[in-house]
Design a protein around this motif. Structure first.
Motif, short mmCIF file in Angstrom:
data_model
loop_
_atom_site.label_atom_id
_atom_site.label_comp_id
_atom_site.label_asym_id
_atom_site.label_seq_id
_atom_site.Cartn_x
_atom_site.Cartn_y
_atom_site.Cartn_z
N PHE A 222 -1.81 3.61 -2.21
CA PHE A 222 -2.99 2.86 -2.63
C PHE A 222 -4.27 3.68 -2.48
O PHE A 222 -5.11 3.69 -3.37
N ASP A 223 -4.44 4.37 -1.36
CA ASP A 223 -5.70 5.07 -1.11
C ASP A 223 -5.91 6.28 -2.03
O ASP A 223 -6.99 6.85 -2.07
N GLY B 231 -3.45 -3.27 6.55
CA GLY B 231 -4.13 -2.38 5.62
C GLY B 231 -4.73 -3.11 4.44
O GLY B 231 -5.83 -2.78 3.99
N ILE B 232 -4.03 -4.15 3.94
CA ILE B 232 -4.61 -4.89 2.82
C ILE B 232 -5.77 -5.77 3.30
O ILE B 232 -6.66 -6.07 2.53
N ASP C 199 -7.82 -4.55 5.65
CA ASP C 199 -8.86 -3.51 5.69
C ASP C 199 -9.44 -3.24 4.31
O ASP C 199 -10.63 -2.98 4.16
N GLU C 200 -8.60 -3.29 3.30
CA GLU C 200 -9.02 -3.01 1.92
C GLU C 200 -9.74 -4.19 1.28
O GLU C 200 -10.20 -4.10 0.16
N LEU D 88 0.80 -1.23 0.00
CA LEU D 88 0.00 0.00 0.00
C LEU D 88 0.83 1.28 0.00
O LEU D 88 0.29 2.35 0.22
N GLU E 294 2.21 -3.00 6.55
CA GLU E 294 0.86 -2.60 6.12
C GLU E 294 0.01 -3.78 5.65
O GLU E 294 -0.94 -3.59 4.91
N ARG F 284 -4.01 -4.40 -6.78
CA ARG F 284 -4.37 -5.62 -6.04
C ARG F 284 -3.61 -6.84 -6.59
O ARG F 284 -3.18 -7.71 -5.83
N VAL G 231 -8.38 -7.01 0.34
CA VAL G 231 -7.54 -7.74 -0.62
C VAL G 231 -7.32 -9.17 -0.14
O VAL G 231 -7.26 -10.10 -0.94
N LYS H 39 -6.53 0.69 -8.60
CA LYS H 39 -6.55 -0.19 -7.43
C LYS H 39 -6.67 -1.65 -7.85
O LYS H 39 -6.05 -2.53 -7.24
N GLU I 162 -10.21 3.55 -9.00
CA GLU I 162 -10.67 2.16 -8.85
C GLU I 162 -9.97 1.24 -9.85
O GLU I 162 -9.61 0.10 -9.51
#
Length: 165
Positions: free
Chosen positions: A72-73, A113-114, A116-117, A41, A110, A84, A119, A80, A77
């Motif tokens: 990443f954020d 974080g992936i 959370d996303e 990320l 992180e 991924r 992934v 992203k 789309e």
């Protein structure tokens, strides 16, 4: 030298999670251990940062699989979706490292974080933790949000919170 399995999480809304993980990696270097860090990320590494990091090789190696220098954020789309795929390549690399035992300490920066996303799933993350335990590799996970699914799977949780005055 006997390997030990230790699963650590460094999390929280504050700054310094990656720095703390790198510090733990440097501490492992002083004990003659090999450290790999896979970052997620954070975009591609820039040339200035790579020069410093390469001084630590071959004992401390940092890998990023994302191709764009943008976090990443901040991606569209469509971007992203492409990121991924790169992130999953990074995860597959981390799994390979755990199977081959290429390092003593593996930092997955992180990775929370992936999760959370969306992934990866909590089950997939717990499987990576189990793989690290079986391989007797110290695993350090970082990210902002600590997921409850890790309860019972990790040995230590360090929460970092930055306070501004």
């Amino acid at each position: 030298m006997m390997k030990e399995s230790m699963i650590q999480v460094i999390c929280g809304p504050g700054r310094g999670k990656t720095t703390s993980a790198i510090g733990r990696g440097l501490t492992a270097l002083t004990k003659g251990k090999c450290v790999y860090m896979v970052q997620f990320l954070k975009g591609a590494l820039d040339a200035d940062n790579m020069e410093i990091i390469q001084r630590l090789e071959p004992e401390f190696k940092i890998f990023r699989f994302e191709k764009t220098p943008v976090f990443f954020d901040r991606l569209t789309e469509e971007e992203k979706a492409e990121a991924r795929i790169c992130i999953l390549n990074g995860l597959n690399f981390a799994r390979k490292v755990l199977v081959t035992g290429e390092c003593d300490v593996l930092i997955l920066d992180e990775i929370l974080g992936i999760l959370d996303e969306g992934v990866i799933s909590g089950d997939e993350l717990c499987a990576i933790i189990a793989q690290a335990r079986n391989a007797q590799i110290q695993l350090i996970l970082t990210g902002t949000i600590y997921p409850d699914c890790l309860n019972g799977h990790v040995d230590e949780v360090t929460r970092i919170q930055t306070r501004y005055e």
